[in-house]
Design a protein around this motif. Structure first.
Motif, PDB file in Angstrom:
ATOM      1  N   ARG A   1       1.321  -1.047   0.093  1.00 25.66           N
ATOM      2  CA  ARG A   1       0.660   0.209   0.305  1.00 25.66           C
ATOM      3  C   ARG A   1       1.074   1.365  -0.007  1.00 25.66           C
ATOM      4  O   ARG A   1       0.544   2.368  -0.348  1.00 25.66           O
ATOM      5  N   VAL A   2       1.630   0.667   0.436  1.00 29.09           N
ATOM      6  CA  VAL A   2       2.951   2.283   0.096  1.00 29.09           C
ATOM      7  C   VAL A   2       4.640   1.924  -0.637  1.00 29.09           C
ATOM      8  O   VAL A   2       4.170   0.396  -1.047  1.00 29.09           O
ATOM      9  N   PRO A   3       4.916   2.917  -1.688  1.00 26.05           N
ATOM     10  CA  PRO A   3       5.701   2.778  -2.753  1.00 26.05           C
ATOM     11  C   PRO A   3       7.129   1.928  -1.503  1.00 26.05           C
ATOM     12  O   PRO A   3       7.771   3.220  -1.054  1.00 26.05           O
ATOM     13  N   VAL A   4       7.856   1.398  -2.257  1.00 29.87           N
ATOM     14  CA  VAL A   4       8.765   0.954  -1.641  1.00 29.87           C
ATOM     15  C   VAL A   4       9.842   2.182  -1.979  1.00 29.87           C
ATOM     16  O   VAL A   4      10.646   2.569  -0.226  1.00 29.87           O
ATOM     17  N   ASP A   5       9.807   2.730  -2.460  1.00 32.11           N
ATOM     18  CA  ASP A   5      10.839   3.368  -3.101  1.00 32.11           C
ATOM     19  C   ASP A   5      11.269   4.978  -1.043  1.00 32.11           C
ATOM     20  O   ASP A   5      11.117   5.305  -1.068  1.00 32.11           O
ATOM     21  N   ARG A   6       9.106   5.459  -1.859  1.00 36.78           N
ATOM     22  CA  ARG A   6       9.341   6.449  -0.890  1.00 36.78           C
ATOM     23  C   ARG A   6       9.588   5.495   1.080  1.00 36.78           C
ATOM     24  O   ARG A   6       9.666   6.778   1.320  1.00 36.78           O
TER      25      ARG A   6
ATOM     26  N   PHE B   1       8.697  19.106   8.217  1.00 34.64           N
ATOM     27  CA  PHE B   1       8.306  17.778   8.062  1.00 34.64           C
ATOM     28  C   PHE B   1       7.472  17.648   8.929  1.00 34.64           C
ATOM     29  O   PHE B   1       7.190  18.003  10.405  1.00 34.64           O
ATOM     30  N   THR B   2       6.425  17.165   8.581  1.00 37.36           N
ATOM     31  CA  THR B   2       4.524  17.956   9.373  1.00 37.36           C
ATOM     32  C   THR B   2       4.645  16.254   9.989  1.00 37.36           C
ATOM     33  O   THR B   2       5.026  14.832   9.815  1.00 37.36           O
ATOM     34  N   ASP B   3       4.623  16.398  11.604  1.00 35.37           N
ATOM     35  CA  ASP B   3       4.508  15.056  11.850  1.00 35.37           C
ATOM     36  C   ASP B   3       6.389  14.350  12.141  1.00 35.37           C
ATOM     37  O   ASP B   3       5.981  13.264  11.959  1.00 35.37           O
ATOM     38  N   PRO B   4       6.890  14.892  12.745  1.00 34.50           N
ATOM     39  CA  PRO B   4       8.434  14.154  11.736  1.00 34.50           C
ATOM     40  C   PRO B   4       8.648  12.926  13.074  1.00 34.50           C
ATOM     41  O   PRO B   4       9.399  12.038  12.288  1.00 34.50           O
ATOM     42  N   ALA B   5       8.026  13.043  14.482  1.00 37.89           N
ATOM     43  CA  ALA B   5       7.667  11.316  14.886  1.00 37.89           C
ATOM     44  C   ALA B   5       7.613  10.301  14.666  1.00 37.89           C
ATOM     45  O   ALA B   5       7.191   9.270  14.509  1.00 37.89           O
ATOM     46  N   ARG B   6       6.635  10.490  13.432  1.00 39.37           N
ATOM     47  CA  ARG B   6       5.509   9.808  13.239  1.00 39.37           C
ATOM     48  C   ARG B   6       5.930   8.934  11.569  1.00 39.37           C
ATOM     49  O   ARG B   6       6.652   9.737  10.577  1.00 39.37           O
TER      50      ARG B   6
ATOM     51  N   ASP C   1       6.114   8.247   8.542  1.00 37.38           N
ATOM     52  CA  ASP C   1       4.706   8.129   7.207  1.00 37.38           C
ATOM     53  C   ASP C   1       5.885   7.301   6.235  1.00 37.38           C
ATOM     54  O   ASP C   1       6.333   8.002   5.305  1.00 37.38           O
ATOM     55  N   LEU C   2       5.463   6.244   5.755  1.00 34.02           N
ATOM     56  CA  LEU C   2       5.996   5.394   5.039  1.00 34.02           C
ATOM     57  C   LEU C   2       5.755   5.626   3.645  1.00 34.02           C
ATOM     58  O   LEU C   2       6.505   5.665   2.236  1.00 34.02           O
ATOM     59  N   GLY C   3       5.098   6.295   3.300  1.00 37.86           N
ATOM     60  CA  GLY C   3       3.947   7.325   1.628  1.00 37.86           C
ATOM     61  C   GLY C   3       4.492   8.847   1.736  1.00 37.86           C
ATOM     62  O   GLY C   3       4.923   9.569   1.021  1.00 37.86           O
ATOM     63  N   ARG C   4       5.692   9.917   2.948  1.00 34.18           N
ATOM     64  CA  ARG C   4       5.750  10.423   3.663  1.00 34.18           C
ATOM     65  C   ARG C   4       6.315  11.052   1.460  1.00 34.18           C
ATOM     66  O   ARG C   4       7.331  10.936   1.088  1.00 34.18           O
ATOM     67  N   THR C   5       5.695  12.384   1.237  1.00 30.86           N
ATOM     68  CA  THR C   5       6.391  13.312   0.554  1.00 30.86           C
ATOM     69  C   THR C   5       5.970  13.977   0.057  1.00 30.86           C
ATOM     70  O   THR C   5       5.058  14.780   0.758  1.00 30.86           O
ATOM     71  N   PRO C   6       6.654  15.526  -0.153  1.00 31.18           N
ATOM     72  CA  PRO C   6       8.483  15.633  -0.360  1.00 31.18           C
ATOM     73  C   PRO C   6       8.958  14.547   0.571  1.00 31.18           C
ATOM     74  O   PRO C   6       8.137  14.981   1.941  1.00 31.18           O
TER      75      PRO C   6
END
Length: 419
Positions: free
Chosen positions: A286-291, A341-346, A348-353
């Protein structure tokens, strides 16, 4: 320079054995984004003059991009000052050079270290990931294994030696050199200190203590010149490097090329063990591996700090920085800067940018980032395909270091169904 009473210490390498000091970094970012840090004697290493700690993302990027103001050459790139007698030698490696000299050597090496050459090793990297994970499961005691000892150390080392073209019989040497150079602050990893002429311990990066590695690099390059292969040392032997440049590039690759993945791989798996929901998203596609790779690098950068030296009087975040001052950027702090970074402690494997600085920035951005990302992507893919969700089977052990964000033990349950 005075050290303000409310400025936390982020220098002592022993702090990092307990984990990244995020509370201290946050305090520095919010109130002292460029903070003076004393440099006391620790573990027998002599006191230094102190340095400026740079913790906000924008300031870290500014320092890394502005080589005219913040030099890699003047004092090299480690917090502790090298022996002045070692500096001319250390300046032969790209890491400790400034443009334009740095650019000429980097272009020469880049022609050998191409993405196409790296990608050609993807099949071998995948076979190795599968074999090591299968062996960890088969050899598990009570369903658990230390992933550092059984998987990630060998994975990083053998992938690098394949790329370099190091014969199988010599591979243990590279791990020994890496541990000696990277682990020198850690009582468990450190070699016995070698005293210098003044009786004080010599830095393990001193050329006087690296002769064995440099001799090996010369021998391997000569062998590749006579017996070329499809590997990086053959390409470097044919690239026209000076002998000293080749020795120092071999040093840089052996240490940086090995330890980047050797630190990032267990760090990523540890982050996934702490975030089972995020792992389920990754394993379920459900998330791109590269991200996901970049987000895991953001939360666990392999390198904690890099030093520059001010070449001129300047000002950074309102603080006067004098020519000759040490200026040290802290990657893990920049990667958790709430201004970027929004909510940097979380996790988020899909984080972009995701503009993390785990591979640096500016002219010295990591030359091996493509190879590191490829190895991490394949390891996580193979884990998701064949292993249970990562779950700690005991406390991890972190490296005592203010430079490398290392994990020296990572007990994880490896028995059970995949995913």
């Amino acid at each position: 320079m005075d050290h303000a009473a409310d400025v936390p210490d982020v220098f002592d390498p022993r702090i990092y054995a307990e984990g990244i000091p995020h509370d201290s970094y946050r305090l520095l970012r919010d109130h002292h984004p460029v903070a003076w840090q004393p440099e006391p004697e620790i573990q027998g290493w002599p006191a230094g003059p102190g340095f400026w700690a740079v913790t906000r993302h924008a300031d870290v990027v500014r320092v890394l991009r502005d080589h005219r103001t913040y030099s890699s050459r003047l004092g090299a790139t480690q917090i502790r000052d090298p022996d002045p007698a070692d500096l001319p030698f250390l300046r032969r490696t790209m890491l400790n050079q400034d443009p334009p000299e740095h650019g000429g050597l980097r272009r020469l090496v880049s022609r050998a270290f191409t993405p196409a050459r790296v990608d050609a090793f993807a099949g071998r990297v995948r076979e190795r990931a599968r074999a090591l994970l299968a062996a960890a499961r088969e050899g598990a005691e009570d369903g658990a294994a230390d992933l550092v000892r059984t998987v990630t150390d060998e994975y990083a080392l053998l992938n690098l030696t394949d790329l370099l073209g190091v014969p199988a019989a010599d591979r243990a040497l590279l791990l020994e050199w890496t541990v000696r150079i990277i682990g020198y602050q850690d009582p468990e990893d450190a070699p016995a200190p070698v005293p210098g002429p003044d009786g004080k311990p010599r830095n393990p990066r001193s050329p006087a203590l690296l002769g064995e590695m440099f001799a090996y690099a010369r021998e391997l390059a000569a062998h590749k010149g006579a017996h070329p292969g499809d590997d990086l040392m053959t390409a470097l032997a044919e690239a026209g490097l000076e002998p000293a440049e080749l020795e120092m590039f071999f040093f840089l690759l052996t240490v940086a090329g090995n330890d980047t993945v050797r630190s990032a791989a267990p760090g990523g798996l540890l982050a996934l063990a702490h975030a089972p929901d995020a792992y389920r998203r990754l394993a379920g596609g459900r998330v791109p591996v590269d991200r996901a790779v970049d987000e895991l690098l953001r939360v666990h950068p392999p390198v904690l700090s890099f030093r520059r030296t001010a070449a001129v009087d300047t000002e950074l975040a309102g603080r006067p920085v004098r020519a000759g001052d040490k200026v040290v950027v802290f990657h893990a702090s920049a990667n958790h800067d709430e201004r970027v970074f929004t909510d940097p402690a979380r996790l988020d494997l899909g984080r972009t940018p995701n503009p993390h600085v785990s591979f640096g920035d500016g002219p010295h951005v990591c030359l091996g980032a493509h190879f590191a990302r490829l190895q991490l992507r394949i390891l996580y893919e193979e884990w998701c395909a064949s292993m249970p969700a990562p779950e700690l089977a005991g406390p991890p052990r972190r490296l005592v270091s203010n430079f490398i964000n290392g994990i020296t033990r990572l007990p994880v349950r490896v028995s059970g169904p995949a995913r």
